[in-house]
Design an enzyme around this catalytic site. Structure first.
Site, PDB file in Angstrom:
ATOM      1  N   ASP A 490       4.302   0.833  -4.585  1.00 29.85           N
ATOM      2  CA  ASP A 490       4.461   1.848  -3.642  1.00 29.85           C
ATOM      3  C   ASP A 490       3.595   3.336  -3.580  1.00 29.85           C
ATOM      4  OD1 ASP A 490       6.436   1.307  -1.778  1.00 29.85           O
ATOM      5  OD2 ASP A 490       7.985   1.952  -3.172  1.00 29.85           O
TER       6      ASP A 490
HETATM    7  C1  GLC Z   1      10.184   0.556  -7.081  1.00 32.38           C
HETATM    8  C2  GLC Z   1      10.583   0.128  -5.437  1.00 32.38           C
HETATM    9  C3  GLC Z   1       9.945  -1.107  -5.337  1.00 32.38           C
HETATM   10  C4  GLC Z   1       8.482  -1.123  -5.324  1.00 32.38           C
HETATM   11  C5  GLC Z   1       8.072  -0.655  -7.130  1.00 32.38           C
HETATM   12  C6  GLC Z   1       6.639  -0.476  -7.134  1.00 32.38           C
HETATM   13  O1  GLC Z   1      10.883  -0.215  -7.688  1.00 32.38           O
HETATM   14  O2  GLC Z   1      12.138   0.012  -5.211  1.00 32.38           O
HETATM   15  O3  GLC Z   1       9.917  -1.329  -3.804  1.00 32.38           O
HETATM   16  O4  GLC Z   1       7.766  -2.253  -5.330  1.00 32.38           O
HETATM   17  O5  GLC Z   1       9.144   0.783  -7.247  1.00 32.38           O
HETATM   18  O6  GLC Z   1       6.219   0.611  -6.832  1.00 32.38           O
HETATM   19  C1  GLC Z   2       8.994   3.631  -6.057  1.00 39.03           C
HETATM   20  C2  GLC Z   2       8.241   4.027  -7.254  1.00 39.03           C
HETATM   21  C3  GLC Z   2       8.338   5.457  -7.561  1.00 39.03           C
HETATM   22  C4  GLC Z   2       7.683   6.018  -6.379  1.00 39.03           C
HETATM   23  C5  GLC Z   2       8.642   5.950  -5.018  1.00 39.03           C
HETATM   24  C6  GLC Z   2       7.847   6.383  -3.803  1.00 39.03           C
HETATM   25  O1  GLC Z   2      10.085   3.707  -6.160  1.00 39.03           O
HETATM   26  O2  GLC Z   2       8.786   3.435  -8.342  1.00 39.03           O
HETATM   27  O3  GLC Z   2       7.160   5.810  -8.397  1.00 39.03           O
HETATM   28  O4  GLC Z   2       7.864   7.555  -6.295  1.00 39.03           O
HETATM   29  O5  GLC Z   2       8.467   4.256  -4.846  1.00 39.03           O
HETATM   30  O6  GLC Z   2       8.915   5.957  -2.547  1.00 39.03           O
END
Ligand code: GLC
Ligand code: GLC
Length: 826
Positions: A490
């Site tokens: 993300d």
């Molecule tokens: C969090 C989010 C997931 C994403 C991951 C890496 O676990 O829930 O959707 O793939 O972060 O950014």
């Molecule tokens: C996921 C990631 C986090 C980020 C978020 C944004 O959960 O783990 O680091 O801030 O996505 O939506």
């Protein structure tokens, strides 16, 4: 250092001191009513939706962290204490919390009084039950007064924390000291107008007094650790008019030496039909019939015990579908109990409510929930089917997806936008897992809306086609998939270019260029594209399958070519076409995500025998060797190395985290299993098992003071090797790690995985687990698989099925009701 131990027989983790490094929690409920409960009885309850129907209040960011929960104060001749240690913190002569499957049992003892409370949500009920057993362990008679405590939330948890100008005037309660089964307090805020639901807090005996006004209970300047009413020993009989409604009932208890008494406390959620809202409309007295019916079901200890036994039986049934008996108790307890339990929690909660997720932030993620399916499809296949169809209905007609949807309405929302180009492919992953598990191809013919619009509905198979085609039609300059807002990571935001504080990295595209590409999505496309082709074939569409395979072959070549950096796979190309995850860079040289998935997809794999000469030079082996060398540390594999030390405008949120944390070089446990599986593909089970043990909580139990979080469930992230506090975990429970580690352990290390036409038996776990037996129930038949494992790298399983040796590693599915005996030598 440990703070407790596993009790495998009871399927419990036993915490033996209140002083764990962080609140260690559990979940109660598996249908509509849920509670979070810490080892010190902190936490809260809600009905279906943690944001919209919050029953009790919990303050995140509190000091100390875990203040607020369901408490029981004991006044023993003026000595006031709480058996859960918090909130009073009086020293206990004995303390123990047992977190089990859907229940928690907390025992505290002080000065000859022992209080054991069992907390659970019975199957099919919208209530949390507390069975409190008070025992006089001294040799003198005891006269005690017990005070229950719960603080009500005004239903909408976000509003509850923000809108004080209204909320401090609306709180309303009713008290029923002579209820048919004891005494009860009703929380009915907003019931006078548009709500038809209320909460009840009751004891199954006639209480001596009550309080419903928090300030009257605590006293104006006191807190939950020294509340006036329990200290005085007498309830204030206070009625809340606005301010802070709460529930407390006082129960006097006289105990001879050795004597015990059991009292039941119920917290229930009730609804009335609109025309039956009132018992007395003129006086706005609520209709308590449904509450009385609920309380009548838990009026006696026998009733409570029967409901508790029923809960245990349902877990025994659920967990019987995959079990292992090996020489390694840590492996067994994770696979048989805790990992599957965590998968069910992710099914119920998605990413909504934990001690790191407030229950008001996130809806359900398209990508998160589709991956969660991989971990629970064998447990609740019917519910997995429903979940898949719900998620698919939020897909857009062009194959892309809302990044999130709301569980109550099952509609997509744009709070986190759309355009995450990995999202569509995860739908194929979920459907493939469902088909392999169940063989229920009828799901492909289900008519499913696009964008929740039934006028746009088409078959689920058509949804898969649009998922697949979305990648085919969204490629960049190198022929790799466009990344869009981000992919699995993300925080890799290559079109964002944000200089404005607070601007969302995920929904902002300040430079729309359509050139930034993701190597990861390329690997994901090859992996799940193969499933799409296999499904198309079984759906009677060989031409579609053949065309798909042509696309997949092209992508595979592109990843091997433009996606290759020399010793590992690159991660992406940015807005300017510059590679990310390359040795040429000073930081962020190598990322984990594409390496494991590439190997899972067979990209760069020239041999699966590590002793074969062509093996060493293969891209797959080189990539995973680089992972081990550059990303490895004793606590797991970090996501990227070296982590970025400065903010890079062209990369977005990943570079906002200090190096070693979260996506910027934390051990993001979710994708460690991809490497674990990749190593099993390459026949290096020893390495796979080593990586598994590094992140798996039961193996980290001895370093709980470093790990900090629960030793029975995975955390999303463990601080990486550049972090000041390397090895410290955060975000336990609600993470895709649950599903993926279960897949890695059950299907690849232990090697028993359902495929379209049979059960594959292909263990690769290295020499440390020489013998094991897996029992797997799938499609109604039971497979008892005995494995003799040399653990020699590159050796592959040889099988006999019911005494006859077979070619290959696919055991054909047997008729429902039969038991198949498989003997496996590796
Ligand atoms: C969090 C989010 C997931 C994403 C991951 C890496 O676990 O829930 O959707 O793939 O972060 O950014
Ligand atoms: C996921 C990631 C986090 C980020 C978020 C944004 O959960 O783990 O680091 O801030 O996505 O939506």
């Amino acid at each position: 250092m440990r703070f407790g131990h596993f009790d495998d027989e009871a399927r419990e983790y036993v915490i033996t001191t209140p002083h764990t490094p962080y609140p260690w929690i559990n979940y109660l409920g598996s249908q509509e009513f849920f509670s979070l409960i810490s080892h010190q009885a902190g936490g809260y309850s809600f009905y279906r939706d943690a944001r919209m129907r919050r029953l009790t209040r919990y303050r995140y960011n509190n000091v100390p962290t875990d203040t607020g929960g369901r408490y029981l104060y004991v006044n023993d001749g003026g000595d006031v204490w709480t058996p859960s240690y918090l909130p009073v913190k009086a020293e206990l002569d004995h303390f123990e919390t047992r977190h089990g499957l859907g229940y928690t049992r907390i025992t505290g003892e002080r000065r000859g009084v022992r209080v054991e409370t069992l907390y659970f949500v019975p199957n099919g009920e919208n209530a949390e039950i507390q069975r409190i057993t008070v025992t006089n362990t001294s040799d003198a008679a005891k006269t005690l007064t017990l005070f229950t405590f719960v603080e009500f939330a005004l239903w909408n948890a976000l509003d509850d924390q923000t809108n004080y100008q209204r909320n401090l005037s609306v709180g309303e309660v009713e008290v029923e000291m002579d209820s048919p089964y004891g005494s009860a307090i009703y929380h009915k805020t907003e019931y006078r107008e548009r709500r038809n639901h209320y909460a009840v807090h009751a004891v199954n005996v006639r209480a001596a007094g009550y309080d419903t006004d928090r300030e009257a209970f605590t006293g104006e300047f006191n807190g939950l650790y020294d509340p006036q009413v329990p200290l005085s020993g007498v309830s204030g009989n206070s009625i809340a008019y606005g301010w802070y409604p709460m529930g407390s009932l006082s129960v006097p208890v006289e105990l001879a030496p050795g004597e015990s008494r059991v009292i039941t406390v119920v917290l229930g959620y009730l609804e009335n039909p609109d025309e039956e809202k009132w018992a007395d409309d003129a006086h706005q007295i609520i209709n308590k019939e449904p509450a009385h019916e609920l309380l009548g079901k838990f009026a006696t200890t026998e009733q409570v015990d029967a409901a508790f036994a029923d809960l245990g039986a349902s877990w025994t049934e659920l967990l019987s579908r995959y079990t292992v008996t090996s020489t390694d108790p840590k492996l067994d307890r994770m696979v048989n109990i805790w990992n599957q339990y965590q998968c069910m929690v992710t099914f119920n909660m998605s990413r909504s409510a934990s001690y790191f997720e407030t229950g008001i932030g996130r809806g359900m993620g398209f990508r998160d929930s589709t991956q969660d399916v991989l971990g629970f499809v064998h447990l609740v296949p019917e519910r997995a089917r429903e979940r898949i169809l719900d998620i698919a209905a939020t897909q857009f007609p062009d194959g892309s997806a809302y990044h999130q949807y709301q569980p109550l309405t099952k509609r997509g929302n744009l709070e986190v936008g759309s355009g995450f180009n990995d999202d569509p492919l995860w739908l194929i992953a979920a459907v493939a897992a469902y088909l392999k598990e169940t063989g229920d191809y009828s799901i492909l013919d289900e008519q499913v809306a696009f964008d929740n619009d039934d006028a746009l509905a088409d078959t689920l198979f058509e949804h898969l086609t649009r998922s697949f085609q979305h990648t085919v039609t969204h490629k960049g300059p190198h022929g790799l998939p466009l990344i869009g807002r981000a992919d699995w990571n993300d925080c890799l935001n290559l079109n964002c270019f944000s200089t404005t504080p607070g601007e969302s990295f995920q929904t902002t595209e300040n430079q729309g260029g359509g050139v930034a590409e993701s190597v990861f999505i390329g690997t994901q496309f090859v992996l799940y594209g193969a499933d799409y082709a296999a499904i198309a074939e079984r759906h009677g569409l060989p031409d579609v399958a053949a065309a798909a395979r042509t696309e997949i072959a092209a992508m595979k070549a592109t990843v091997e070519d433009s996606g290759w950096d020399g010793k590992w796979f690159r991660r992406a190309y940015d807005f300017y076409g510059t590679p990310i995850g390359t040795d040429e860079d000073t930081e962020g040289k190598i990322f984990i995500e594409p390496q494991g998935v590439a190997v899972m997809a067979g990209i760069g794999v020239q041999s699966t025998d590590p002793t074969a000469p062509e093996f060493a030079a293969s891209k797959a082996a080189l990539a995973l060797d680089s992972v081990g060398e550059m990303l490895g540390c004793e606590h797991g594999l970090v996501l990227v190395y070296p982590g970025y030390t400065t903010y890079r405008l062209n990369m977005g949120e990943i570079t906002t985290y200090p190096p070693g944390y979260k996506e910027n070089g934390g051990i993001f446990c979710h994708n460690n299993p991809w490497v674990i599986i990749g190593e099993t593909v390459l026949g290096r089970g020893d390495r796979a098992f080593d990586y598994y043990k590094r992140i798996t909580p039961a193996y980290r139990e001895d370093i709980s003071e470093v790990h900090k979080l629960e030793p029975y469930v995975y955390a999303q992230m463990i601080a990486g090797k550049q972090a000041a506090r390397m090895g410290e975990a955060k975000n336990s429970f609600l993470t895709g790690t649950a599903a993926w580690t279960f897949v890695a352990a059950s299907q690849y290390l232990l090697g028993v995985r359902p495929d379209y036409d049979g059960l594959v038996v292909d263990p690769q776990i290295g020499p440390e687990v020489p013998e094991f037996i897996v029992t797997r129930v799938v499609r109604g038949a039971t497979y008892e698989i005995t494995v003799h494992n040399s653990g020699t790298p590159g050796t592959r399983a040889r099988l006999t099925v019911d005494g006859n040796s077979i070619e290959g590693r696919l055991v054909p599915y047997a008729a429902p009701g039969t038991t198949v005996r498989v003997d496996c030598t590796v």
